[in-house]
Design a protein around this motif. Structure first.
Motif, mmCIF file in Angstrom:
data_model
loop_
_atom_site.group_PDB
_atom_site.id
_atom_site.type_symbol
_atom_site.label_atom_id
_atom_site.label_comp_id
_atom_site.label_asym_id
_atom_site.label_seq_id
_atom_site.Cartn_x
_atom_site.Cartn_y
_atom_site.Cartn_z
ATOM 1 N N ILE A 166 0.865 -1.182 0.000
ATOM 2 C CA ILE A 166 0.000 0.000 0.000
ATOM 3 C C ILE A 166 0.898 1.227 0.000
ATOM 4 C CG2 ILE A 166 -1.713 1.348 1.276
ATOM 5 C CD1 ILE A 166 -2.740 -1.249 2.491
ATOM 6 N N TRP A 167 0.638 2.133 -0.926
ATOM 7 C CA TRP A 167 1.367 3.402 -0.983
ATOM 8 C C TRP A 167 0.330 4.510 -0.901
ATOM 9 C CZ3 TRP A 167 5.781 4.512 -5.038
ATOM 10 C CH2 TRP A 167 6.396 5.730 -4.739
ATOM 11 N N TYR A 168 0.388 5.307 0.188
ATOM 12 C CA TYR A 168 -0.516 6.447 0.390
ATOM 13 C C TYR A 168 0.338 7.693 0.266
ATOM 14 C CZ TYR A 168 -5.001 8.328 2.051
ATOM 15 O OH TYR A 168 -6.227 8.953 2.140
ATOM 16 N N GLU A 169 0.175 8.426 -0.852
ATOM 17 C CA GLU A 169 1.125 9.458 -1.260
ATOM 18 C C GLU A 169 0.436 10.814 -1.373
ATOM 19 O OE1 GLU A 169 4.417 10.197 -4.833
ATOM 20 O OE2 GLU A 169 2.996 8.537 -4.977
ATOM 21 N N ILE A 170 1.055 11.842 -0.826
ATOM 22 C CA ILE A 170 0.542 13.220 -0.741
ATOM 23 C C ILE A 170 -0.987 13.213 -0.604
ATOM 24 C CG2 ILE A 170 2.540 14.321 -1.782
ATOM 25 C CD1 ILE A 170 1.000 14.663 -4.376
ATOM 26 N N SER A 171 -1.455 12.534 0.434
ATOM 27 C CA SER A 171 -2.886 12.351 0.669
ATOM 28 C C SER A 171 -3.181 12.471 2.155
ATOM 29 C CB SER A 171 -3.338 11.008 0.101
ATOM 30 O OG SER A 171 -3.211 10.997 -1.315
ATOM 31 N N TYR A 172 -4.455 12.308 2.537
ATOM 32 C CA TYR A 172 -4.890 12.706 3.872
ATOM 33 C C TYR A 172 -5.863 11.684 4.470
ATOM 34 C CZ TYR A 172 -3.267 17.263 2.122
ATOM 35 O OH TYR A 172 -2.516 18.280 1.588
ATOM 36 N N ASN A 173 -5.857 11.602 5.803
ATOM 37 C CA ASN A 173 -6.890 10.944 6.601
ATOM 38 C C ASN A 173 -7.222 9.541 6.073
ATOM 39 O OD1 ASN A 173 -6.882 13.422 7.840
ATOM 40 N ND2 ASN A 173 -9.017 13.918 7.401
ATOM 41 N N ALA A 174 -6.569 8.539 6.638
ATOM 42 C CA ALA A 174 -6.810 7.160 6.214
ATOM 43 C C ALA A 174 -6.731 6.238 7.415
ATOM 44 C CB ALA A 174 -5.794 6.732 5.161
ATOM 45 N N THR A 175 -7.505 5.171 7.363
ATOM 46 C CA THR A 175 -7.385 4.070 8.319
ATOM 47 C C THR A 175 -6.996 2.824 7.546
ATOM 48 O OG1 THR A 175 -8.934 4.972 9.941
ATOM 49 C CG2 THR A 175 -8.642 2.590 9.907
ATOM 50 N N ILE A 176 -5.920 2.193 7.986
ATOM 51 C CA ILE A 176 -5.415 0.965 7.369
ATOM 52 C C ILE A 176 -5.401 -0.082 8.478
ATOM 53 C CG2 ILE A 176 -3.497 -0.091 6.130
ATOM 54 C CD1 ILE A 176 -2.637 2.746 5.292
ATOM 55 N N ARG A 177 -6.395 -0.963 8.485
ATOM 56 C CA ARG A 177 -6.544 -1.877 9.617
ATOM 57 C C ARG A 177 -6.960 -3.269 9.144
ATOM 58 N NH1 ARG A 177 -11.969 1.230 11.531
ATOM 59 N NH2 ARG A 177 -13.471 0.116 10.221
ATOM 60 N N LEU A 206 3.952 5.665 3.547
ATOM 61 C CA LEU A 206 3.179 6.878 3.810
ATOM 62 C C LEU A 206 4.071 8.058 3.448
ATOM 63 C CD1 LEU A 206 1.731 5.739 7.242
ATOM 64 C CD2 LEU A 206 0.717 5.457 4.971
ATOM 65 N N SER A 207 3.891 8.581 2.250
ATOM 66 C CA SER A 207 4.803 9.546 1.661
ATOM 67 C C SER A 207 4.149 10.921 1.620
ATOM 68 C CB SER A 207 5.170 9.088 0.241
ATOM 69 O OG SER A 207 5.938 10.048 -0.431
ATOM 70 N N GLU A 208 4.673 11.858 2.419
ATOM 71 C CA GLU A 208 4.114 13.209 2.510
ATOM 72 C C GLU A 208 2.604 13.173 2.743
ATOM 73 O OE1 GLU A 208 7.819 13.265 0.140
ATOM 74 O OE2 GLU A 208 5.871 12.489 -0.477
ATOM 75 N N SER A 209 2.153 12.234 3.501
ATOM 76 C CA SER A 209 0.727 12.085 3.794
ATOM 77 C C SER A 209 0.512 12.175 5.295
ATOM 78 C CB SER A 209 0.210 10.745 3.275
ATOM 79 O OG SER A 209 0.243 10.699 1.865
ATOM 80 N N GLY A 210 -0.706 12.596 5.684
ATOM 81 C CA GLY A 210 -0.969 12.697 7.111
ATOM 82 C C GLY A 210 -2.407 13.047 7.400
ATOM 83 N N GLY A 211 -2.683 13.277 8.668
ATOM 84 C CA GLY A 211 -4.026 13.623 9.098
ATOM 85 C C GLY A 211 -4.223 15.122 9.159
ATOM 86 N N ASN A 241 11.654 19.103 -0.489
ATOM 87 C CA ASN A 241 11.368 19.921 -1.667
ATOM 88 C C ASN A 241 10.068 19.555 -2.363
ATOM 89 O OD1 ASN A 241 13.683 21.356 -1.275
ATOM 90 N ND2 ASN A 241 14.899 20.191 -2.727
ATOM 91 N N ARG A 242 9.209 18.775 -1.702
ATOM 92 C CA ARG A 242 7.939 18.434 -2.351
ATOM 93 C C ARG A 242 6.836 19.333 -1.802
ATOM 94 N NH1 ARG A 242 5.403 12.440 -3.692
ATOM 95 N NH2 ARG A 242 4.244 13.182 -5.507
ATOM 96 N N PHE A 243 6.567 20.384 -2.526
ATOM 97 C CA PHE A 243 5.488 21.286 -2.154
ATOM 98 C C PHE A 243 4.956 21.934 -3.421
ATOM 99 C CE2 PHE A 243 9.547 23.454 -1.591
ATOM 100 C CZ PHE A 243 9.384 24.672 -2.243
ATOM 101 N N ASP A 257 0.430 25.563 4.309
ATOM 102 C CA ASP A 257 -0.557 24.927 3.438
ATOM 103 C C ASP A 257 -0.075 24.685 2.020
ATOM 104 O OD1 ASP A 257 -2.339 24.750 5.486
ATOM 105 O OD2 ASP A 257 -3.541 26.486 4.890
ATOM 106 N N CYS A 258 1.093 25.161 1.656
ATOM 107 C CA CYS A 258 1.616 24.901 0.313
ATOM 108 C C CYS A 258 2.393 23.595 0.227
ATOM 109 C CB CYS A 258 2.514 26.051 -0.152
ATOM 110 S SG CYS A 258 1.592 27.509 -0.698
ATOM 111 N N ARG A 259 2.522 22.862 1.341
ATOM 112 C CA ARG A 259 3.258 21.610 1.261
ATOM 113 C C ARG A 259 2.426 20.475 1.839
ATOM 114 N NH1 ARG A 259 8.344 21.489 2.506
ATOM 115 N NH2 ARG A 259 8.353 19.256 2.918
ATOM 116 N N TRP A 260 2.724 19.284 1.353
ATOM 117 C CA TRP A 260 2.135 18.074 1.911
ATOM 118 C C TRP A 260 3.014 17.616 3.072
ATOM 119 C CZ3 TRP A 260 2.354 18.978 -3.388
ATOM 120 C CH2 TRP A 260 1.119 19.023 -4.060
ATOM 121 N N HIS A 261 2.386 17.221 4.191
ATOM 122 C CA HIS A 261 3.115 16.918 5.420
ATOM 123 C C HIS A 261 2.960 15.449 5.800
ATOM 124 C CE1 HIS A 261 3.535 21.245 6.521
ATOM 125 N NE2 HIS A 261 2.349 21.352 5.930
#
Length: 696
Positions: free
Chosen positions: A302-313, A338-343, A378-380, A431-435
């Motif tokens: 599973i690759w969750y990339e520059i994305s938000y709010n996920a449950t992996i269970r 989990l690449s530049e992704s978060g809640g 540098n990913r923003f 807000d200009c970058r993925w965290h």
């Protein structure tokens, strides 16, 4: 690449009674209300939250895939043979495809243009065959279309369908795609639009993806919403090997999600894909991955990339990323990336249930690595590190970006973009970058056997990672590598906890330095609270390999953490090098001088004998009594002991210093400095610093 893989532990060593999964089809008037037993096995037993066997054995399973043997009431019969002249322009109609092979003529664009509310259902043995003459099977923007019990194969001519879908080519809304075999097509077997459900399908051996999706970005939120993938077998896709055809394209896998809000990905068997298993890339929001059995994929499970709010269970991830791990040995190749992704609490949580990324109650066995949390400095938005060209975060909408918006792969730098003109100001700086932030990895079970996984010398095999990398090479960027590393490691709400480890796991932190379980748990990292390891009868091994990060040790990528302390200047120099092309040059500017590795409280360490090695040579003149000083510190930063090594600086050539020193009981970190005396204007070089456990 062919790699021999073993069955998972619970198949080899456990005796588990797993009941057959019984499919109860909804009554539909299409003869599909029979119960299909043995369609899949593998609901978790009473002791595990993850599936013990694949929950979706669909491919070749006639009990699931075969449709009604006679036309449903009121259905229009589509005879086998050439259907290129058949009238499919009947909204709301039900079409029953008779047994046999159906073709759509010899034209490149021979296709079925779906109509609103239409249903397309196949008899047993009904096949729609593109014969590698037609590009697409079902097209159009019709809504509420149903496709059942068909085999759809051989669409696409060579590589023509790159980034396009064969079924639901135009990503129509409200489609139901179930009980089909979509196989041997170019591009993606199935495309998804909003409100699509894809269930009980065999998506196999397609050229690029089993499924994918794309719609042009819209204001106010993601372009696609509310999709469901359940009980599909997704296997062997990316047969055209797109990552080789277009290196770095990020355009292959079992399936890929793009700009989606609200996705339920449940009970699928995702295996043997020639790339990533399940890949969510770019502004995906509010996902649930649950009950999936993900094994033997060449790249990440599973690759969750520059994305938000996920449950992996409740997923089982087994034998993933072996091919990628061997191909890219300089970084982790994890089961979950989990690449530049978060809640983020500003975005939807209706499906995921939390404004976080939560990875919990999953089973991992013999993947190349475990879970990697990563952020590229540098990913923003509007940077040349943003590979999703033209896209920004959900918090900087296209209406805020002056000028035309080109969502193709073009030069991203737009001088009028607020993420260029105002990037140093809030809210743009945030807000200009993925965290990579607000991530929990808890209550999982991790197994790793280096005798099974083909590590073959890779540094990041059997690793959990919480890291950030990049380069300070954008003059207009307000971010530095050191800042992002500290943020991800200590200030972003990322935590591992209450996991169970089996095998010699390592833990990569900050830029990627590897440490052992004991060092990972104590200050300053304080990760995996409440977790256990079976190594050494207790908390596990100490730091592994060179304690010093690669750039500080070798200077090959940057100056590393070296900094002038007092009375000296430092620089990364290509004038002299012991190994590689660079070394550290120290210029003395005062009678007393010092140089530090500026990473207080130092590198993670453990008690015991340590082997220290470094190379030095003179530059201009000879500094007086230069020394390498190692301060061994407790978890609270207190210095417990000091080791001092004299450096024989000579102009004649490189000299090595090798010693075995004792790190005292209670040592948690080691800090490194160089000190000495001498006249201003002298200089010397240093290279290839190593501090590691001494071999017995």
């Amino acid at each position: 690449m062919s790699i021999a893989r073993r069955q998972p532990l619970f198949r080899r060593f456990r005796s588990v009674g797993v009941p057959a999964f019984v499919f109860a089809m909804a009554a539909s008037g299409l003869g599909a209300d029979a119960a299909h037993a043995q369609g899949g096995a593998g609901a978790a037993d009473s002791s595990t939250p993850w599936p013990m066997e694949p929950p979706a054995r669909i491919c070749g399973n006639a009990a699931v895939l075969d449709g009604p043997a006679t036309p449903p009431g009121g259905a229009i019969v589509v005879p086998a043979g050439d259907n290129s002249g058949f009238d499919f322009n009947r909204p709301g109609a039900t079409f029953w495809f008779a047994p046999g092979v159906h073709t759509l003529g010899d034209d490149l664009y021979g296709q079925i243009i779906a109509r609103d509310g239409a249903t397309y259902v196949g008899a047993p043995g009904a096949v729609i065959d593109g014969r590698n003459l037609n590009l697409y099977a079902f097209t159009g923007t019709a809504t509420n279309v149903t496709i059942r019990h068909l085999t759809i194969r051989n669409f696409g001519r060579g590589l023509d369908n790159n980034n396009e879908g064969v079924v639901n080519h135009d990503a129509g809304d409200g489609w139901l795609i179930e009980y089909n075999t979509v196989v041997d097509n170019d591009g993606a077997g199935v495309f998804l639009g909003s409100g699509n459900t894809v269930r009980y399908n065999c998506l196999k051996d397609n050229g690029q993806y089993g499924f994918s999706m794309f719609k042009m970005p819209v204001e106010g939120g993601p372009a696609i919403t509310g999709i469901e993938l359940d009980h599909n077998e997704i296997a062997g896709n990316n047969t055209d090997d797109w990552e080789v055809l277009e290196p770095g394209c990020g355009c292959s896998g079992g399936g890929k999600f793009w700009d989606v809000q609200g996705a339920r990905v449940t009970n699928n068997w995702v295996h043997d894909n020639k790339s990533v298993g399940l890949w969510a890339d770019t502004n995906n929001i509010d996902f649930l991955f649950e009950g999936n059995y993900i094994e033997n994929n060449d790249d990440e499970g599973i690759w969750y990339e520059i994305s938000y709010n996920a449950t992996i269970r409740g997923n089982a991830l087994i034998n993933n990323a072996w091919v990628k791990g061997l191909r890219n040995q300089g970084s982790p190749a994890p089961a979950i990336y989990l690449s530049e992704s978060g809640g983020d609490s500003r975005l939807s949580t209706a499906t995921s249930g939390a404004a976080r990324i939560r990875v919990h109650d999953n089973y991992f066995e013999n993947n190349f690595s475990g879970v990697s949390i990563y952020e590229n400095t540098n990913r923003f938005c509007n940077s040349n590190g943003n590979t999703s060209k033209g896209y920004c975060t959900p918090f900087v909408t296209p209406t805020l970006i002056p000028g035309p918006h080109d969502y193709d792969y073009v030069d991203p730098i737009n001088a009028a973009h607020p993420c260029y003109t105002r990037i140093a100001e809030e809210p743009y700086r945030t807000d200009c970058r993925w965290h990579a932030r607000n991530i929990e990895v808890v209550r999982n079970e991790f197994h790793f056997d280096p005798d099974v996984v083909p590590c073959e010398g890779a540094d990041y095999c059997g690793v959990q990672a919480l890291i950030a990398t990049g380069a300070d090479n954008l003059p207009w960027s307000p971010y530095t590598v050191a800042e992002i590393q500290e943020q991800v490691m200590f200030n972003a709400g990322n935590r591992f906890a209450e996991n169970r480890y089996f095998g010699p796991w390592q833990f990569a932190k900050r830029w990627g330095e590897r440490i052992g379980f004991a060092a990972w748990q104590v200050a300053p990292y304080l990760q995996d609270t409440g977790s256990t390891s079976d190594q050494s009868g207790g908390p596990g091994p100490g730091p592994v390999g060179n304690l010093v990060d690669a750039d500080t040790a070798t200077l090959e990528g940057s100056l590393g953490s070296w900094g002038a302390w007092y009375g000296a200047e430092v620089a990364r120099s290509d004038a002299q090098a012991h190994g590689g092309g660079y070394s550290l040059r120290v210029d003395v500017v005062d009678a007393y001088w010092g140089v530090e590795v500026a990473n207080y409280p130092g590198y993670a360490a453990s008690p015991g004998n340590k082997s220290v090695s470094v190379w030095v040579r003179g530059g201009v003149g000879n500094p007086v009594n230069p020394r390498l000083v190692l301060d061994w510190r407790a978890g609270d930063g207190q210095v417990l002991d000091t080791s001092v090594l004299a450096l024989p600086v000579q102009e004649a050539g490189w000299q090595s210093v090798d010693a075995v020193v004792q790190a005292p009981a209670g040592a948690a970190t080691v800090s490194v400095v160089l000190v000495g005396t001498g006249s201003a204007g002298t200089s010397f070089y240093l290279d290839d610093l190593q501090i590691e456990d001494a071999q017995p």
